[in-house]
Design a protein around this motif. Sequence first.
Motif, short mmCIF file in Angstrom:
data_model
loop_
_atom_site.label_atom_id
_atom_site.label_comp_id
_atom_site.label_asym_id
_atom_site.label_seq_id
_atom_site.Cartn_x
_atom_site.Cartn_y
_atom_site.Cartn_z
N ALA A 1 13.88 1.37 -0.15
CA ALA A 1 14.09 1.99 -1.69
C ALA A 1 13.28 2.25 -2.76
CB ALA A 1 15.02 0.44 -2.04
N TYR A 2 13.25 3.32 -2.95
CA TYR A 2 12.32 4.07 -4.03
C TYR A 2 13.05 5.29 -4.48
CZ TYR A 2 9.53 6.50 -0.72
OH TYR A 2 9.32 7.48 0.27
N ASP A 3 12.64 5.68 -5.77
CA ASP A 3 13.23 6.81 -6.15
C ASP A 3 13.02 8.27 -5.47
OD1 ASP A 3 14.40 5.35 -8.22
OD2 ASP A 3 12.51 6.02 -9.82
N ASN A 4 13.89 9.10 -5.23
CA ASN A 4 13.91 10.27 -4.49
C ASN A 4 13.39 10.02 -3.07
OD1 ASN A 4 14.44 11.82 -6.69
ND2 ASN A 4 12.43 11.31 -7.59
N ALA A 5 13.58 8.81 -2.44
CA ALA A 5 12.96 8.46 -1.18
C ALA A 5 13.93 9.22 -0.09
CB ALA A 5 12.98 7.31 -0.79
N PRO A 6 13.32 10.01 1.05
CA PRO A 6 14.10 10.50 2.01
C PRO A 6 14.84 9.43 2.80
CG PRO A 6 11.65 10.51 2.38
CD PRO A 6 11.90 10.11 1.14
N ASP A 7 15.47 9.98 3.60
CA ASP A 7 16.15 8.94 4.53
C ASP A 7 15.32 8.12 5.33
OD1 ASP A 7 16.44 10.23 7.45
OD2 ASP A 7 16.74 11.80 6.08
N PRO A 8 15.62 6.90 5.89
CA PRO A 8 14.58 6.18 6.73
C PRO A 8 14.24 6.63 8.03
CG PRO A 8 16.60 4.75 6.05
CD PRO A 8 16.91 6.15 5.68
N GLU A 9 14.98 7.77 8.53
CA GLU A 9 14.38 8.15 9.82
C GLU A 9 13.48 9.37 9.50
OE1 GLU A 9 17.83 8.03 8.97
OE2 GLU A 9 18.37 6.43 10.49
N THR A 10 13.44 9.99 8.26
CA THR A 10 12.52 10.93 7.84
C THR A 10 11.29 10.25 7.21
OG1 THR A 10 14.40 12.36 7.09
CG2 THR A 10 12.05 12.60 5.81
N ILE A 11 11.22 9.09 6.76
CA ILE A 11 10.01 8.14 6.45
C ILE A 11 9.39 7.91 7.67
CG2 ILE A 11 9.16 5.97 5.28
CD1 ILE A 11 11.65 6.22 3.38
N HIS A 12 10.12 7.31 8.62
CA HIS A 12 9.64 7.04 10.02
C HIS A 12 9.05 8.27 10.67
CE1 HIS A 12 9.46 5.89 14.42
NE2 HIS A 12 9.63 4.60 13.85
N ARG A 13 9.52 9.45 10.65
CA ARG A 13 8.94 10.45 11.30
C ARG A 13 7.76 11.06 10.70
NH1 ARG A 13 12.88 13.58 10.67
NH2 ARG A 13 12.03 14.84 9.01
N LEU A 14 7.77 10.92 9.35
CA LEU A 14 6.75 11.29 8.51
C LEU A 14 5.34 10.31 8.65
CD1 LEU A 14 8.19 12.24 5.12
CD2 LEU A 14 7.33 13.91 6.78
N ILE A 15 5.53 9.23 8.62
CA ILE A 15 4.37 8.36 8.94
C ILE A 15 4.03 8.44 10.24
CG2 ILE A 15 3.94 5.81 8.85
CD1 ILE A 15 5.71 5.35 6.65
#
Length: 237
Positions: A84-98
């Motif tokens: 939950a933060y402004d303009n955050a991608p979906d959780p799956e994308t965050i997981h993939r990027l990290i």
Amino acid sequence: MDESTKRELVFLVADKGMEAMIGAFLGRLDFPRRLGCAPFDFNPKTDIVRAGGHDPGLVKREAGKILNLRRREYRRAIVVVDHAYDNAPDPETIHRLISAQLDGVWDCFDVIVIDPELENWFWIDYPDLLKRVLLWTPKGGDRTPRQVLEEAGLWEPGAAKPGDPKRAVEYLYEEGYTGDQNNGIFKRLARDLPSVRRCTDPSFQRLMARLAEWFPAPEAGTYTTDPIDDEQTEYTQ
């Protein structure tokens, strides 16, 4: 650094609330028994790295930069970040990027994305414990936090958690039902939680499963996850 001298696990977290909750839980002497895993050496003061600044997207962008230099010191790494933060991608994308920043450097790592945010770990089915953790005031009377939030339209009847878990904590504080809104609530909850069975959040379950996988109990049947599940147990405050 020689492999035999490396520490077992380092956490990268996004904020002080995560640091307080993870540090308090893994700092408990009984946490291996609660999880059904083997004990491992963990120091909350040194084995948790908190990202600096107030940018919630910092961990997503710089997890590799922050953690990869510590590969010589640690065997494993876990990143914990809110969704939950402004303009955050979906959780799956965050997981993939990290994960892309750690892959190829760390042999053992995981990325835990809390959807929507850490407060989702807070709301569990332990009414008396929640009152103690929130420093429940006389205004609440005999009502539970859930009952107060249902009356305010912030917790749907039958739902496992409030629809907006962070707003629920804020409301109770603003209306005078609780004496605390800071990171102490996470620390007290993790310290006094009698069982992880009622923590239904998928990201929390993933974290617990990963620890049990990496540090398996030495003998099958030595103990099981949460052999004690008694919310009436007394805890010192």
